[in-house]
Design an enzyme around this catalytic site. Structure first.
Site, PDB file in Angstrom:
ATOM      1  N   CYS A  74      30.463  -1.387  30.260  1.00  0.00           N
ATOM      2  CA  CYS A  74      29.693  -2.379  31.035  1.00  0.00           C
ATOM      3  C   CYS A  74      28.477  -1.744  31.702  1.00  0.00           C
ATOM      4  CB  CYS A  74      30.585  -3.064  32.070  1.00  0.00           C
ATOM      5  SG  CYS A  74      31.909  -4.051  31.349  1.00  0.00           S
ATOM      6  N   ASP A  91      27.919  -1.743  45.564  1.00  0.00           N
ATOM      7  CA  ASP A  91      29.084  -1.909  44.702  1.00  0.00           C
ATOM      8  C   ASP A  91      30.060  -0.781  45.025  1.00  0.00           C
ATOM      9  OD1 ASP A  91      30.972  -1.866  42.684  1.00  0.00           O
ATOM     10  OD2 ASP A  91      29.532  -1.931  41.038  1.00  0.00           O
ATOM     11  N   GLN A 114      34.196   1.661  42.610  1.00  0.00           N
ATOM     12  CA  GLN A 114      34.694   2.988  42.260  1.00  0.00           C
ATOM     13  C   GLN A 114      34.792   3.931  43.452  1.00  0.00           C
ATOM     14  OE1 GLN A 114      35.892   3.628  39.334  1.00  0.00           O
ATOM     15  NE2 GLN A 114      35.104   1.874  38.201  1.00  0.00           N
ATOM     16  N   HIS A 118      26.719  -1.023  36.722  1.00  0.00           N
ATOM     17  CA  HIS A 118      27.631  -1.874  35.967  1.00  0.00           C
ATOM     18  C   HIS A 118      26.962  -3.233  35.768  1.00  0.00           C
ATOM     19  CE1 HIS A 118      31.250  -4.284  35.169  1.00  0.00           C
ATOM     20  NE2 HIS A 118      31.907  -3.163  34.969  1.00  0.00           N
ATOM     21  N   LYS A 124      41.537  -2.119  41.188  1.00  0.00           N
ATOM     22  CA  LYS A 124      41.172  -0.720  40.993  1.00  0.00           C
ATOM     23  C   LYS A 124      41.744   0.180  42.089  1.00  0.00           C
ATOM     24  CE  LYS A 124      36.784  -1.812  38.648  1.00  0.00           C
ATOM     25  NZ  LYS A 124      37.091  -1.354  37.291  1.00  0.00           N
TER      26      LYS A 124
END
Length: 406
Positions: free
Chosen positions: A361, A195, A198, A118, A221
């Site tokens: 992104c 990251d 997700q 991303h 999220k």
């Protein structure tokens, strides 16, 4: 686990709109308990945390810090000092990229990222490398999205001071072997930044077991409010790093010619904090814990398999990522031959189905794959089989709507 009917009653938006919401990778819907928690904070405890000795301010401080402890336990950090509240994953990544690179990077050094990252996990490192005279080095990926430990090992060099990578790709949905990457990085003297935007909403994440140096994720999220995020960092790193932002509350003492920074974690939380957001995030975590990740993953896997196996049967649909639907973790990114993704998204919108079109992104990945843009559908445990089936029916009709014979 609650029945799907019981779960959906917890989400006001899902009850108030006749919408099949399949854009969960962008942001999740919020259960009533999260809305109630924020509302209760503003109605009962609203004051500026840390800045008053009166009862209301003390309650605000306690609510904020209690949320931090909940996050600590949720990701299995060793101390609440390792939990920094930010606005989102992007801010967390900018913080660690600025402060860690200032500590580690010198001219000629390298930062390793994948081409599928991303933008929030690419651009901060690019800027850090430009400031330091270092090189941003990329891990190539193909249409399957797989990044093996062997590939990572082949790219690590004595100059690689930092590696930053997503635990789960927002394009492929594929989970990376973070624990193996951590072992490789640490053997090489490389710090590992992850990251988790997700992954944290959909699977158990234990930062100590994974042995990551940093992990970033967003509240919005994972059923929580927007504008609240988290940066986890090992205390040994955070103690050495300089603040990313300066101002109120992140200092212990200021004089005309110097200052002493506050203790962790407050050193990295300048200004008035988002206490209501932290309280809302805590409520979201409790909701997830009450459902249980076993049940959440079972349901999301079933929905993902239903969606991808159904899409495979439709001519002219090209799915990015693994052939195995269980590798997608709720994400199906795809193209329809001859149809622009924006047209695909508009057709779905006409049928009250929310999907996402564009480069998500992750423009360098699309460029590398020779694909200008894609469409992405993403499920969460509150989605239904009927919504997936409706999605598949519309998917099968897109080319006909656009004037193709088949």
């Amino acid at each position: 686990m609650k029945t799907i009917s019981e779960i959906r009653k917890d989400f006001p938006l899902l009850n108030n709109l006749s919408l099949a919401y399949l854009d969960n990778s962008a942001t999740s819907q919020k259960p009533q308990c999260v809305l109630d928690a924020e509302k209760a904070y503003y109605e009962q405890d609203n004051a500026n945390p840390f800045r008053g000795l009166y009862d209301l301010s003390i309650r605000a401080t306690d609510a904020y810090e209690h949320a931090r402890v909940t996050v600590r336990d949720f990701i299995h950090a060793s101390s609440e000092k390792e939990v920094i509240f930010t606005r989102n994953t992007s801010e967390s990544m900018n913080l660690v990229a600025f402060s860690l690179s200032e500590l580690l990077l010198e001219p000629g050094d390298e930062v390793l990222v994948s081409v599928s990252e991303h933008h929030s996990n690419m651009l901060p490192w690019r800027m850090a490398c430009q400031r330091a005279g270092a090189t941003l080095k990329y891990i190539d990926v193909d249409l399957t999205g797989e990044i093996s430990p062997d590939k990572v090992a082949s790219l690590l060099t004595p100059k690689t001071k930092i590696m930053s990578i997503a635990q789960v790709s927002n394009i492929f949905g594929r989970e990376n072997d973070i624990k193996a990457f951590a072992g490789l990085c640490h053997a090489n003297g490389t710090a590992l930044v992850v990251d988790g935007a997700q992954s944290v909403p959909h699977m158990p994440v234990d930062v100590q077991d994974l042995d990551v140096d940093f992990l970033a994720f967003s509240g919005h999220k994972m059923l929580g409010p927007m504008a609240i995020g988290v940066l986890y960092g090992k205390e040994e790193w955070l103690q050495k790093m300089s603040p990313y932002m300066t101002g109120g509350e992140m200092i212990s003492y200021v004089k005309m010619d110097g200052q002493i920074y506050a203790e962790l974690p407050h050193k990295f939380e300048a200004g008035t904090v988002n206490a209501a957001g932290a309280v809302g995030l805590e409520a979201a975590i409790h909701y997830i814990q009450n459902l249980g990740f076993d049940a959440i993953q079972e349901r999301e896997t079933a929905l993902t398999v239903r969606m991808i196996e159904g899409a495979k049967k439709i001519p002219h649909v090209v799915i990015l990522g693994s052939e195995d639907p269980t590798d997608h973790h709720g994400i199906m990114t795809f193209q329809i031959e001859g149809v622009h993704p924006h047209d695909v998204s508009a057709i779905f919108a006409d049928h009250n189905i929310a999907v996402r079109a564009g480069h998500h992104c992750a423009q360098p990945l699309h460029i590398a794959l020779g694909i200008p843009s894609t469409t992405r559908a993403s499920v969460m445990f509150y989605n239904t089989e009927e919504e997936v089936d409706k999605f598949l029916d519309v998917l099968a009709s897109v080319r006909k709507v656009m004037g193709f014979d088949e």
